[in-house]
Motif scaffolding. Structure first.
Motif, PDB file in Angstrom:
ATOM      1  N   UNK A 536       0.851  -1.192   0.000  1.00  0.00           N
ATOM      2  CA  UNK A 536       0.000   0.000   0.000  1.00  0.00           C
ATOM      3  C   UNK A 536       0.885   1.239   0.000  1.00  0.00           C
ATOM      4  N   UNK A 537       0.279   2.403  -0.236  1.00  0.00           N
ATOM      5  CA  UNK A 537       1.041   3.647  -0.274  1.00  0.00           C
ATOM      6  C   UNK A 537       0.133   4.806   0.101  1.00  0.00           C
ATOM      7  N   UNK A 538       0.762   5.943   0.418  1.00  0.00           N
ATOM      8  CA  UNK A 538      -0.028   7.132   0.753  1.00  0.00           C
ATOM      9  C   UNK A 538      -0.907   7.540  -0.422  1.00  0.00           C
ATOM     10  N   UNK A 539      -0.393   7.306  -1.629  1.00  0.00           N
ATOM     11  CA  UNK A 539      -1.186   7.614  -2.827  1.00  0.00           C
ATOM     12  C   UNK A 539      -0.595   6.791  -3.970  1.00  0.00           C
ATOM     13  N   UNK A 540      -1.390   6.606  -4.993  1.00  0.00           N
ATOM     14  CA  UNK A 540      -0.909   5.927  -6.191  1.00  0.00           C
ATOM     15  C   UNK A 540      -1.680   6.456  -7.389  1.00  0.00           C
ATOM     16  N   UNK A 541      -1.012   6.492  -8.510  1.00  0.00           N
ATOM     17  CA  UNK A 541      -1.648   6.922  -9.752  1.00  0.00           C
ATOM     18  C   UNK A 541      -1.046   6.133 -10.899  1.00  0.00           C
ATOM     19  N   UNK A 542      -1.709   6.132 -12.023  1.00  0.00           N
ATOM     20  CA  UNK A 542      -1.244   5.398 -13.193  1.00  0.00           C
ATOM     21  C   UNK A 542      -0.505   6.366 -14.118  1.00  0.00           C
ATOM     22  N   UNK A 543       0.752   6.081 -14.396  1.00  0.00           N
ATOM     23  CA  UNK A 543       1.560   6.882 -15.309  1.00  0.00           C
ATOM     24  C   UNK A 543       2.112   5.944 -16.380  1.00  0.00           C
TER      25      UNK A 543
END
Length: 601
Positions: A536-543
């Protein structure tokens, strides 16, 4: 060391001379009791054990053969490592050949002349050959309370490819004894004997199999070695032993290793399965019951006074740890030859080996490190690795804490952490959605450091976190609510902001236990999480179709409700062994270790 043991007895004789073998004459039961004695002795770094009075058995039992680094090194000797390094050097320097180079390599010819097998007229293994097979009279161990039955734990399973008799495999696959004439055959994915069986079964044919017990210690070590498919394991055994291995022909479908203690001759029929397990395994948990092929024993050959070798696996460190580390030392010179950009590679026995590895690789162009990661994850049994740490700068990969800090100081989690889902997984790893399936992770830490790692936590912990411990620079371990109470705790804790500035936070059921030592951290973390489900992470996005994480990364290493149980001795057996300790060892010179903890702190 320059030992080269011709058989199990020669090894035992040397251990006896070194006062590193103790004979137990008191009657003992192979059901749970012998294994608990073994575990307490190995936890204290004690000697090999020869049991001469096993209830209900016709044979003696020996355990803990490789239970210290010294004994494992004795079984190898220094010769094979020296020879492999020499072969690698020649592979790198002999081409193009010249008369001078060939003359300088003349030493290797004599050594290689000793590698292989030789045919003999007879040998100790055929002292007794019978069709009256009684596997239930063998002193096979039932090691843990929930085990499905007694298991042969050091079998040397010999098979050949149905189309290529010269393509042989010697592997070690545990074998549950079902009755007097049949056992399970625990062929895991990625194992050579299983590949042979798949070919035979596809044609509706039985696969002949011969199972050896005992013989030169080199046989045990080579059967465990992760050699490339179709490389004969007997070649490595011969290399370690320093001589050609003697074989007796005419007693079954395969030649028999003349110096073995036992040989079980039979076949594995097609499309026949029986439930095998549970079994207390080297991950420190039970592997659960599953259907496996069945080995039907038709004849039994053995020495007239045969000794039955066995081992016990469980929480680290057990015998398999010392064997595994030495095998890595032996084979490590080959890694740069097989994978030229891989300079150093180490798998951590504290995690069961397949759960975690680290590599130092060359990076001659941008992101070449990932090419090496893919190469490692595609190489033989290394393909079962669950999590791989990769750097391009020197670090002692055997030193896990130093390696971990090295990665954490250099990583850009947005681009350097990869998770690959829907892949095959080690059969013994139950963190995935189903057996043999799961995911892998690769974490890069390349170039120069990009951060100063924090080493002290002075903030306020999020709700539900009852303990915060620093494992190493950049890594916290926290006690979180049990998974059954709050499955989504990792996402909440990662997003809380309480641990900003820390590259990694590990959620544990017991942070104090997990941070007590490197071994504790490795075992309680990497055997208890699956990358796809538990990162898990503080935030994640698709790049560009890559998941770009924003730290801190949170690994959920809590025990999940569907995980198998942690291994533990039954209370009445523990009490019995404590009560009888002075009967087993009347001289009073054998320490009683803590089998419940093993080598964990």
């Amino acid at each position: 060391m320059t030992y080269a043991f011709t058989d199990l007895r020669a090894f035992l004789d040397q251990l006896r001379r070194d006062n590193d073998l103790v004979t137990v004459e008191a009657p003992i039961d192979s059901h749970l009791e012998a294994a608990e004695i073994h575990r307490r002795v190995i936890a204290a770094g004690g000697p090999a054990l020869l049991f001469t009075n096993v209830t209900g058995s016709d044979f003696r039992l020996v355990t803990n053969l490789f239970g210290t680094a010294r004994r494992a090194e004795m079984a190898f000797g220094e010769r094979p490592l020296r020879l492999i390094r020499r072969l690698v050097h020649l592979a790198e320097t002999l081409l193009p050949p010249s008369p001078g180079k060939l003359w300088d390599a003349r030493d290797i010819g004599g050594e290689l002349f000793k590698v292989g097998t030789r045919r003999v007229q007879s040998g100790p293994v055929v002292d007794r050959v019978t069709s009256d097979v009684r596997l239930d009279r063998l002193p096979a161990l039932t090691c843990w309370p929930d085990d499905g039955g007694p298991f042969i734990t050091l079998p040397l399973v010999y098979t050949t490819h149905p189309d290529r008799p010269g393509a042989s495999n010697l592997g070690m696959y545990r074998m549950q004894i079902y009755d007097a004439r049949s056992t399970g055959m625990h062929w895991q994915i990625g194992k050579g004997g299983g590949f042979h069986y798949a070919v035979a079964e596809g044609r509706g044919q039985s696969l002949p199999a011969t199972v050896f017990l005992g013989g030169p210690p080199a046989l045990i070590l080579s059967a465990i070695a992760p050699l490339p498919e179709n490389v004969p394991d007997l070649m490595l055994a011969s290399l370690i032993a320093g001589r050609r291995l003697s074989q007796v022909h005419g007693s079954g479908p395969h030649p028999l290793l003349a110096d073995a203690e036992f040989a079980l001759l039979g076949e594995v029929p097609p499309r026949l399965r029986r439930p095998e397990g549970p079994f207390g395994d080297h991950y420190g948990y039970y592997s659960l019951q599953h259907d496996y092929p069945v080995f039907q024993v038709q004849r039994l050959a053995h020495r007239h006074d045969a000794i039955f070798p066995a081992t016990v696996v469980g929480k680290p460190r057990q015998e398999d740890f010392f064997i595994g580390d030495l095998l890595q030392e032996l084979l490590s010179p080959l890694f740069p030859l097989v994978m030229p950009a891989v300079e150093k590679l180490w798998s951590y026995g504290e995690t069961g080996y397949h759960s975690l590895a680290a590599a130092v690789v060359k990076q001659r162009y941008k992101r070449e490190a990932m090419a090496s990661a893919f190469r490692i994850l595609g190489e033989g049994q290394l393909s079962l690795t669950k999590f791989l740490l990769v750097t391009d700068r020197y670090v002692d990969v055997k030193n896990f804490r130093a390696t971990f800090e090295h990665i954490l100081a250099r990583t850009h989690v947005e681009t350097d952490l990869y998770v690959f889902s829907n892949l095959s997984m080690d059969t013994l790893d139950y963190t995935g959605p189903t057996v043999n399936e799961g995911s892998k992770g690769v974490w890069l830490g390349l170039g120069d450091p990009v951060r100063e790692l924090p080493r002290q936590f002075n903030g306020t912990a999020p709700a539900g976190v009852t303990d915060v411990r620093v494992y190493c620079g950049g890594c916290l371990v926290v006690s979180a609510p049990a998974y059954s109470a709050e499955p989504d705790a990792p996402a909440r804790i990662a997003a809380s902001g309480a641990f900003s500035g820390w590259p990694l936070v590990v959620l544990s059921d017991d942070a104090a236990r997990a941070t007590r030592s490197d071994m504790n951290f490795l075992w309680t973390t990497f055997t208890r999480f699956e990358p796809a489900a538990d990162i898990h992470a503080a935030d994640r996005r698709i790049v560009r179709n890559h998941i770009a994480y924003t730290g801190p990364i949170v690994i959920d290493a809590r025990l999940k409700p569907w995980y198998p149980k942690e291994l533990s001795c039954r209370d009445d057996i523990a009490a019995l062994v404590t009560k009888r300790w002075s009967e087993y060892f009347p001289a009073g010179n054998i320490a009683m270790g803590d089998s419940e903890r093993a080598h964990l702190d």
